[in-house]
Design an enzyme around this catalytic site. Structure first.
Site, mmCIF file in Angstrom:
data_model
loop_
_atom_site.group_PDB
_atom_site.id
_atom_site.type_symbol
_atom_site.label_atom_id
_atom_site.label_comp_id
_atom_site.label_asym_id
_atom_site.label_seq_id
_atom_site.Cartn_x
_atom_site.Cartn_y
_atom_site.Cartn_z
ATOM 1 N N HIS A 94 11.219 -12.963 7.134
ATOM 2 C CA HIS A 94 12.239 -12.356 6.290
ATOM 3 C C HIS A 94 13.440 -11.863 7.110
ATOM 4 O O HIS A 94 14.522 -11.675 6.555
ATOM 5 C CB HIS A 94 11.669 -11.145 5.538
ATOM 6 C CG HIS A 94 11.129 -11.444 4.167
ATOM 7 N ND1 HIS A 94 11.794 -12.238 3.260
ATOM 8 C CD2 HIS A 94 10.001 -11.021 3.536
ATOM 9 C CE1 HIS A 94 11.091 -12.293 2.132
ATOM 10 N NE2 HIS A 94 10.000 -11.567 2.268
ATOM 11 N N ALA A 118 3.056 -5.917 2.107
ATOM 12 C CA ALA A 118 3.857 -5.425 3.224
ATOM 13 C C ALA A 118 5.332 -5.520 2.863
ATOM 14 O O ALA A 118 5.688 -6.118 1.848
ATOM 15 C CB ALA A 118 3.581 -6.237 4.484
ATOM 16 N N MET A 119 6.174 -4.933 3.716
ATOM 17 C CA MET A 119 7.604 -4.863 3.415
ATOM 18 C C MET A 119 8.429 -5.108 4.671
ATOM 19 O O MET A 119 8.173 -4.515 5.708
ATOM 20 C CB MET A 119 7.904 -3.495 2.790
ATOM 21 C CG MET A 119 9.352 -3.299 2.434
ATOM 22 S SD MET A 119 9.898 -4.516 1.190
ATOM 23 C CE MET A 119 11.616 -4.668 1.634
ATOM 24 N N GLU A 120 9.442 -5.951 4.499
ATOM 25 C CA GLU A 120 10.215 -6.485 5.628
ATOM 26 C C GLU A 120 11.383 -5.618 6.083
ATOM 27 O O GLU A 120 12.351 -6.148 6.640
ATOM 28 C CB GLU A 120 10.744 -7.868 5.240
ATOM 29 C CG GLU A 120 11.849 -7.894 4.147
ATOM 30 C CD GLU A 120 11.367 -8.101 2.723
ATOM 31 O OE1 GLU A 120 10.189 -7.824 2.434
ATOM 32 O OE2 GLU A 120 12.188 -8.546 1.887
ATOM 33 N N ASN A 121 11.363 -4.299 5.875
ATOM 34 C CA ASN A 121 12.476 -3.440 6.298
ATOM 35 C C ASN A 121 12.994 -3.828 7.682
ATOM 36 O O ASN A 121 12.221 -4.051 8.595
ATOM 37 C CB ASN A 121 12.001 -1.987 6.351
ATOM 38 C CG ASN A 121 11.185 -1.612 5.146
ATOM 39 O OD1 ASN A 121 11.664 -1.666 4.036
ATOM 40 N ND2 ASN A 121 9.912 -1.277 5.369
ATOM 41 N N GLU A 156 12.303 -1.387 -1.625
ATOM 42 C CA GLU A 156 12.454 -2.546 -2.492
ATOM 43 C C GLU A 156 11.617 -2.317 -3.756
ATOM 44 O O GLU A 156 10.489 -1.874 -3.641
ATOM 45 C CB GLU A 156 11.972 -3.820 -1.804
ATOM 46 C CG GLU A 156 12.298 -5.046 -2.639
ATOM 47 C CD GLU A 156 11.886 -6.371 -1.991
ATOM 48 O OE1 GLU A 156 11.196 -6.367 -0.956
ATOM 49 O OE2 GLU A 156 12.250 -7.400 -2.559
ATOM 50 N N GLU A 179 12.162 -14.840 -1.416
ATOM 51 C CA GLU A 179 10.697 -14.855 -1.461
ATOM 52 C C GLU A 179 10.113 -16.277 -1.481
ATOM 53 O O GLU A 179 9.197 -16.588 -0.735
ATOM 54 C CB GLU A 179 10.176 -14.038 -2.635
ATOM 55 C CG GLU A 179 10.471 -12.533 -2.516
ATOM 56 C CD GLU A 179 9.962 -11.905 -1.233
ATOM 57 O OE1 GLU A 179 9.145 -12.536 -0.527
ATOM 58 O OE2 GLU A 179 10.401 -10.783 -0.912
ATOM 59 N N HIS A 221 5.147 -13.833 7.376
ATOM 60 C CA HIS A 221 6.022 -13.730 6.213
ATOM 61 C C HIS A 221 7.059 -12.616 6.413
ATOM 62 O O HIS A 221 8.267 -12.846 6.270
ATOM 63 C CB HIS A 221 5.177 -13.459 4.971
ATOM 64 C CG HIS A 221 5.955 -13.318 3.708
ATOM 65 N ND1 HIS A 221 6.149 -14.360 2.835
ATOM 66 C CD2 HIS A 221 6.610 -12.259 3.176
ATOM 67 C CE1 HIS A 221 6.888 -13.946 1.819
ATOM 68 N NE2 HIS A 221 7.179 -12.674 1.992
ATOM 69 N N GLU A 222 6.606 -11.439 6.752
ATOM 70 C CA GLU A 222 7.544 -10.317 6.902
ATOM 71 C C GLU A 222 8.484 -10.568 8.064
ATOM 72 O O GLU A 222 9.678 -10.280 7.988
ATOM 73 C CB GLU A 222 6.792 -8.992 7.079
ATOM 74 C CG GLU A 222 5.773 -8.657 5.998
ATOM 75 C CD GLU A 222 6.284 -8.809 4.574
ATOM 76 O OE1 GLU A 222 7.483 -8.632 4.335
ATOM 77 O OE2 GLU A 222 5.457 -9.129 3.686
HETATM 78 N N1 PHE Z 1 9.352 -7.957 -0.166
HETATM 79 C C1 PHE Z 1 7.945 -7.787 0.072
HETATM 80 C C2 PHE Z 1 7.429 -9.110 0.585
HETATM 81 O O1 PHE Z 1 7.687 -10.134 0.124
HETATM 82 C C3 PHE Z 1 7.148 -7.462 -1.119
HETATM 83 C C4 PHE Z 1 7.363 -6.111 -1.703
HETATM 84 C C5 PHE Z 1 8.093 -5.957 -2.854
HETATM 85 C C6 PHE Z 1 6.825 -4.995 -1.117
HETATM 86 C C7 PHE Z 1 8.285 -4.721 -3.442
HETATM 87 C C8 PHE Z 1 6.990 -3.772 -1.691
HETATM 88 C C9 PHE Z 1 7.712 -3.629 -2.851
HETATM 89 O O2 PHE Z 1 6.730 -9.217 1.476
HETATM 90 ZN ZN ZN Z 2 8.454 -11.563 0.925
#
Ligand code: PHE
Ligand code: ZN
Length: 864
Positions: free
Chosen positions: A294, A255-258, A122, A313, A290-291
């Protein structure tokens, strides 16, 4: 480096992609400098698209070969992607590319962090992994094969077959490329399991580097709490057989919600009592939630394009705030969020970076992961819920999940479900998404005693009317030259002279520029409590006497507004100190004493009461009142006020400190954390009276990081921190996350005149690492938080920052661009400071090969 010619992307230019994707197969042959990525993608024409151009994004890729339906092709390749002749109808695309993860310091795409392969896609990082339509409205199922000699190889979805040197993963849920993830490394797992309300057994794993297994338990518990909460409150269950989280040390964000494979900055997940503070634990719990949340708001239902970022978001921040309020304290969470909103979102919305919650243009989307999209976006959901009611909100959400599951949506889709579920017209409400700026809400009060209409009634039954007249204005800005009135939900309650609530909280709905609301049938002139719970993200400009603020501080039945009254008094006294050289206000100090010593009140709440508006917030208040803020005068006023507070509370402090010590083994629960917060706030004041004796005692006895760090802070502030600085380093030099704290506390607590020298000393320390975003933020980000140190009149603070941003931009544009926001308020200050700031910014802008990210930020910040 990225293309220097800035190209602006417009929301109004959206068109769907010409092809759909049936399936994606990827094979990764991992090697540090020459990873091969093979892709096999089944394309078919998109019946909803009119334009059949076949363009695939791709950046910094070496194309080895490409095939269509098995036959070699030669695409036209540029530095942003490729085009190719394609057959009519469906076809199979295959490509092999080579990438260099070990040299990827931007931390976007596939990179190596401490020997571990990891991805961040992302918003537009997937195009650095292979050629692909890298846009969120193209969703597909992914099957991934990873080949390497590393023991752990992970990707999204459910595990497939694996063997010596390879592992396969399959994700059955169609997803956009930005949710793709891959991890490979020498990792160990902290494992657990969860059974969903639908009866699915889910394996939970938190993967960390060997040595960090002792810091996983809390994150895992937080994950399970989040899973339960989303089932109970939103009716949403998890949808794969595994949920993996990986901790990585080098990461640009939190962090990232993959899908099925969340990747976390290690600072946002790893915690043990010895190494993490109460605040860290709370933040970790919120980010895990949060993650996880998502998975529904973001992954199952994603964004059509990046302009819709707040769709996932803002909503997910709102959901994690609800969760935190539920599992901890609602007023404490609300107050903390408003402090944060004012510190980060208000300056953004009132300065050169202001943009609507849903922007309509951008050059670099990475620059729009902002407090406005996230935090104001969450405020907008809160207002929506207030306006449609809890029931309407629940119905609208249910319809949203039902109707849009598996789709890539817009804000229009989101609002439509609430219109349908509740019959309410949200046309005007939508302005919250399209208009930028913080509305200013002024209010005047009128009291009318009714004439005795009925003979024979005595004075006490004469009924009066209280009328509140509100006016909203939003200053014009670069986004809109004229701002239309917005719907403001204004929660109001009325108190009588004894502090009894005579009218409980009501929600007034303001839709006009100016509007009056009357409360009839009142026995006596009431004291209104306005904007309870901070029911709308506005600046409430209310002419109020000190007496009335003090009354509300003592009596308001709404906990948020009670805190707000104290905050208003603190602000008022600080402003008077700075502008008139006044002494700290007695009303504030007396009111504060009464509240912080009131044992009926939650310690966490009392600790918040002891806080005062920060230097930057005060600078903004002064600026709005027509003064030029002087950072040194603000610093001195803060010092004087804290000293006066300590003196005022002198007799109460030892008792406050003692009564809030927590015995027994450390636990990060809200109640214990609240007590420690209050005791440590008391310690801060005690330190001003005993020059650090108590703080040193606490430092020496501390068995958890909350106590140790609070004491260390006090010692630094008292300029008695030399021994502790050395001892702390000796104790923790092997722990990156703790050493980040060591860097940032020295920076934050440096005296203004020493701040630049401290930054110079710390950035030449052997543990400083410009490539690690956490360390960079802990040092340079913390430097900017030292308000009077960063804003030195001689410009040395700005110059130092500019030097470092120039260095960082060549390595990591995204983190550089985010850090540029420290300059967003530069026009508040005097001409000399402005001159220095402008020079520092222009020097940065002139750097050859400046990234698109940083260039866009600096250009916007410099614009008049
Ligand atoms: N989408 C992630 C979040 O809201 C934030 C994020 C954006 C992480 C871009 C990495 C790069 O938690
Ligand atoms: Zn987020």
């Amino acid at each position: 480096m990225k293309d220097a010619a800035p190209q602006t992307i417009l929301l109004s230019d959206y068109t769907p992609f010409g092809y759909q994707i049936e399936s994606v197969h990827l094979t990764f042959k991992l090697a540090p400098h020459a990873t091969r990525v093979l892709s096999r993608i089944a394309f078919a024409p998109n019946p909803e698209a009119s334009d059949g151009t076949f363009f695939l994004h791709g950046e910094e890729l070496k194309l080895i070969s490409a095939r269509i339906d098995g036959a070699e092709v030669t695409p036209d390749v540029t530095d942003t992607g490729l085009t190719c002749e394609v057959p009519e109808g469906a076809f199979a695309w295959e490509a092999e590319v080579e990438i260099d993860p070990a040299n990827n310091t931007a931390l976007e795409g596939l990179y190596v962090s401490n020997g571990m392969y990891c991805t961040q896609c992302e918003a537009e990082g997937f195009r650095k992994i292979t050629y692909y339509p890298d846009r969120p409205d193209v969703m597909a199922t992914f099957t991934v094969r990873v080949e390497s000699d590393l023991p752990v190889m992970l990707s999204n979805g459910n595990p497939g077959t694996s063997g010596e040197g390879w592992a396969e993963w399959h994700d059955p849920w169609p997803k956009p490329a930005y949710l793709f993830a891959l991890v490979a490394g020498e990792l160990e797992a902290h494992s657990d399991s969860f059974t969903t309300m639908e009866g699915r057994d889910v394996a939970l794993n938190l993967y960390v580097r060997p040595g960090d297994l002792g810091k996983c338990a809390f994150g895992m518990e937080a994950l399970k709490r989040s899973m339960t909460w989303d089932e109970e409150v939103y009716g949403r269950a998890y949808d794969l057989d595994v949920f993996n989280i990986v901790a990585v040390d080098d990461f640009n964000m939190g962090a990232m919600e993959n899908k099925g494979l969340n990747i976390f900055n290690s600072a946002a997940v790893l915690a043990s009592p010895e190494t993490a503070t109460d605040a860290n634990f709370e933040r970790i719990e919120a980010i895990i939630a949060h993650e996880y949340f998502h998975n529904w708001t973001g992954n199952r239902i994603t964004c059509r394009d990046w302009f819709q970022l707040c769709l996932k978001e803002g909503l997910t921040v709102f959901r994690d705030a609800q969760f935190t309020a539920d599992v901890r304290s609602e007023p404490v969470k609300r107050i903390s969020d408003v402090i944060d909103l004012r510190a980060r979102q208000f300056p953004e919305d009132q300065g050169p970076l202001s943009h609507p919650v849903r922007p309509d243009r951008y050059q670099e989307i990475n620059n729009f992961y902002t407090a406005t999209v996230y935090e104001k976006g969450a405020e907008v959901i809160g207002m929506l819920k207030r306006l449609v009611g809890d029931d309407g909100y629940a119905k609208g959400c249910a319809l949203y999940f039902d109707r849009h599951d598996g789709e890539a949506c817009t804000i229009e889709d989101w609002l439509a479900v609430f219109e349908e579920a509740t019959g309410r017209d949200l046309t005007q409400f939508k302005r919250w998404y399209t208009q930028s700026g913080t509305p200013r809400l002024s209010v005047s009060e009128a009291w009318q005693e009714a004439p005795d209409q009925v003979q024979g009634l005595d004075q006490r039954t004469a009924l009066g009317t209280c009328t509140l007249t509100f006016r909203q204005t939003t200053p014009p800005d670069a986004n809109q030259s004229e701002k239309l009135p917005q719907v403001l939900p204004i929660a109001v309650g009325l108190l009588d002279a004894d502090g009894t609530e005579v009218v409980p909280t009501q929600l007034l709905e303001m839709t006009e520029t100016e509007q009056s609301f009357s409360f009839e049938g009142l026995m006596a002139k009431p004291v209104p409590s306005i904007l309870r719970g901070f029911s709308a993200p506005v600046v409430l400009a209310r002419e109020q006497t000190t007496e009335e603020r003090a009354f509300l501080l003592a009596h308001d039945t709404d906990p948020f507004n009670r805190w707000e009254a104290g905050r208003g008094l603190a602000r008022e006294t600080l402003v008077a100190m700075v502008t008139q050289g006044a002494a700290p206000g007695g009303a504030y100090l007396d009111g504060l004493s009464a509240v912080v010593t009131d044992r009926a009140l939650d310690p966490a709440y009392r600790a918040l009461m002891l806080g005062v508006p920060g230097a930057s917030e005060l600078a903004q208040v002064l600026f709005e009142a027509g003064h030029t803020p002087d950072p040194d005068a603000i610093h001195d006023a803060h010092e004087t006020l804290r000293q006066a507070t300590a003196t005022q509370l002198q007799d109460a402090l030892p008792g406050l400190y003692a009564a809030n010590q927590v015995d027994g083994p450390y636990s990060p629960d809200a109640e214990s954390a609240g007590k420690r917060a209050l005791a440590n706030a008391a310690l801060g004041l005690i330190t001003r009276l005993d020059s650090g004796a108590q703080a040193q005692a606490q430092y020496d006895a501390a068995d958890n990081m909350t106590q140790q760090l609070a004491a260390f802070s006090c010692l630094l502030l008292a300029k008695k921190g030399e021994a502790a600085t050395q001892a702390f380093y000796d104790q923790w030099h092997d722990d990156r996350l703790v050493i980040d704290k060591w860097f940032s506390l020295q920076m934050i607590h440096a005296a203004p005149e020493d701040a630049v020298a401290t930054a110079e000393r710390l950035t030449t320390h052997k543990d400083f690492d410009v490539k690690n975003p956490n360390r960079f933020r802990a040092t340079l980000g913390a430097f900017a938080m030292n308000h009077a140190g960063f804003h030195r009149a001689d410009g040395s603070g700005y110059a130092l920052m500019s030097d470092w941003l120039i260095k960082l931009d060549a390595l990591n544009p995204q983190t550089t661009a985010r850090m540029c926001t420290v300059f967003q308020t530069w026009r508040r200050y005097d001409a000399q400071r402005q001159g220095h700031a402008q020079a520092a910014l222009e020097r940065l802008l002139a750097k050859p090969d400046l990234s698109r990210d940083t260039s866009e930020m600096i250009t916007r910040i410099l614009k008049a």
